[in-house]
Enzyme design. Structure first.
Site, PDB file in Angstrom:
ATOM      1  N   GLY A  52      48.846  51.171  41.990  1.00  0.00           N
ATOM      2  CA  GLY A  52      47.904  52.263  41.715  1.00  0.00           C
ATOM      3  C   GLY A  52      46.916  52.294  42.859  1.00  0.00           C
ATOM      4  CD  GLU A  53      43.609  53.933  45.889  1.00  0.00           C
ATOM      5  OE1 GLU A  53      44.641  54.613  45.938  1.00  0.00           O
ATOM      6  OE2 GLU A  53      43.167  53.289  46.869  1.00  0.00           O
ATOM      7  CB  SER A  54      44.015  47.831  45.320  1.00  0.00           C
ATOM      8  OG  SER A  54      43.684  48.340  46.580  1.00  0.00           O
ATOM      9  CB  CYS A  84      52.132  48.418  44.947  1.00  0.00           C
ATOM     10  SG  CYS A  84      51.945  49.592  46.286  1.00  0.00           S
ATOM     11  NE  ARG A 115      43.941  49.862  50.046  1.00  0.00           N
ATOM     12  CZ  ARG A 115      42.995  50.689  49.595  1.00  0.00           C
ATOM     13  NH1 ARG A 115      41.739  50.468  49.872  1.00  0.00           N
ATOM     14  NH2 ARG A 115      43.320  51.724  48.856  1.00  0.00           N
ATOM     15  CB  ILE A 143      54.586  54.362  46.624  1.00  0.00           C
ATOM     16  CG1 ILE A 143      55.951  54.674  45.993  1.00  0.00           C
ATOM     17  CG2 ILE A 143      53.675  55.585  46.589  1.00  0.00           C
ATOM     18  CD1 ILE A 143      55.911  54.900  44.502  1.00  0.00           C
ATOM     19  NE  ARG A 144      48.828  56.386  48.659  1.00  0.00           N
ATOM     20  CZ  ARG A 144      47.697  55.779  48.340  1.00  0.00           C
ATOM     21  NH1 ARG A 144      46.944  55.249  49.292  1.00  0.00           N
ATOM     22  NH2 ARG A 144      47.313  55.679  47.096  1.00  0.00           N
ATOM     23  CG  HIS A 179      55.953  50.686  43.041  1.00  0.00           C
ATOM     24  ND1 HIS A 179      54.872  50.721  42.205  1.00  0.00           N
ATOM     25  CD2 HIS A 179      55.474  50.976  44.283  1.00  0.00           C
ATOM     26  CE1 HIS A 179      53.786  51.024  42.887  1.00  0.00           C
ATOM     27  NE2 HIS A 179      54.122  51.189  44.147  1.00  0.00           N
ATOM     28  CD  GLU A 181      56.468  49.591  39.048  1.00  0.00           C
ATOM     29  OE1 GLU A 181      56.956  48.588  39.615  1.00  0.00           O
ATOM     30  OE2 GLU A 181      55.574  50.292  39.561  1.00  0.00           O
TER      31      GLU A 181
HETATM   32  N1  GLN Z   1      47.685  51.604  49.038  1.00  0.00           N
HETATM   33  C1  GLN Z   1      47.357  51.399  47.644  1.00  0.00           C
HETATM   34  C2  GLN Z   1      46.193  50.448  47.488  1.00  0.00           C
HETATM   35  O1  GLN Z   1      46.050  49.511  48.220  1.00  0.00           O
HETATM   36  C3  GLN Z   1      48.534  50.848  46.893  1.00  0.00           C
HETATM   37  C4  GLN Z   1      49.555  51.907  46.663  1.00  0.00           C
HETATM   38  C5  GLN Z   1      50.383  51.654  45.426  1.00  0.00           C
HETATM   39  O2  GLN Z   1      50.055  50.808  44.588  1.00  0.00           O
HETATM   40  N2  GLN Z   1      51.404  52.443  45.261  1.00  0.00           N
HETATM   41  O3  GLN Z   1      45.418  50.625  46.585  1.00  0.00           O
END
Ligand code: GLN
Length: 197
Positions: A52-54, A84, A115, A143-144, A179, A181
């Site tokens: 998600g968004e850390s 992630c 990141r 994903i990112r 991921h 999941e």
């Molecule tokens: N780049 C995001 C972060 O560091 C992680 C991206 C993700 O969890 N899909 O928050």
């Protein structure tokens, strides 16, 4: 067995479903709990911190008092999986981008994370990834994605990609850049639960 999924933000539902499927495949009695508040982690045998968004997940976990409970669970040798953004939160140290945000880290793995390690032009990609504990490659969705750019000797590297560590384990703590999941393959969730028995 009770498995807690930190349910503050991000890929929560997907992990819950994946873990329920994994328990069913093992023919094991179990329950997957969504953790939004303090007071639940103590009853869990294993914990997952989703992607998600850390920054958001970290700040809210700290505010809710979940941070301290996860650290206690780690000390009690309960298995903890971070995927992630979850892996970023498990790290002891972050790169300049992590430092800039001032986001709190759990510091449970002796690693330095970066990141968005695979660059903006490749925000999202999928690759067959060779993992140390699997015979056949795992279809990994990035994903990112963050990556581990430095790891202490006590950290076991489980997979690398483009010169970065993308899966690692330090005793009861496991971090993945990608991921598991989001695909139907449950081998990594099985591996994680194996360590919980
Ligand atoms: N780049 C995001 C972060 O560091 C992680 C991206 C993700 O969890 N899909 O928050």
């Amino acid at each position: 067995m009770k498995i807690g999924v930190i349910a503050i933000q991000g890929n929560v539902e997907e992990h819950v479903i994946a873990l329920e499927q994994t328990l069913a495949e093992r023919g094991e009695e179990g329950e997957v709990l969504k953790i939004k508040h303090r007071g639940i982690i103590e009853s869990c045998d294993a914990i997952v911190i989703p992607g998600g968004e850390s920054t958001t997940i970290g700040r809210l976990m700290e505010r809710e008092g979940i941070f301290l409970e996860i650290k206690e669970a780690a000390r009690a040798r309960k298995p903890i999986l971070g995927t992630c953004a979850g892996m970023v939160l498990l790290a002891k140290e972050g790169d300049a981008e992590v430092a800039k945000t001032g986001q709190p880290l759990l510091g449970l793995m002796d690693v330095k994370v970066k990141r968005n390690a695979f660059g903006r032009q490749r925000e999202s990609f999928e690759v067959p990834l060779q993992m140390s504990f699997l015979n056949e490659p795992f279809h990994a969705v990035f994903i990112r994605a963050p990556a581990i750019i430095h790891a202490a000797d006590s950290v076991e590297v489980l997979a690398t990609l483009k010169g970065h560590i993308v899966a690692a384990k330090q005793e009861n703590i496991m971090g993945l850049s990608f991921h598991p999941e989001l695909t139907e393959d449950r081998r990594i969730h099985h591996y994680f639960l194996d360590t919980a028995l």
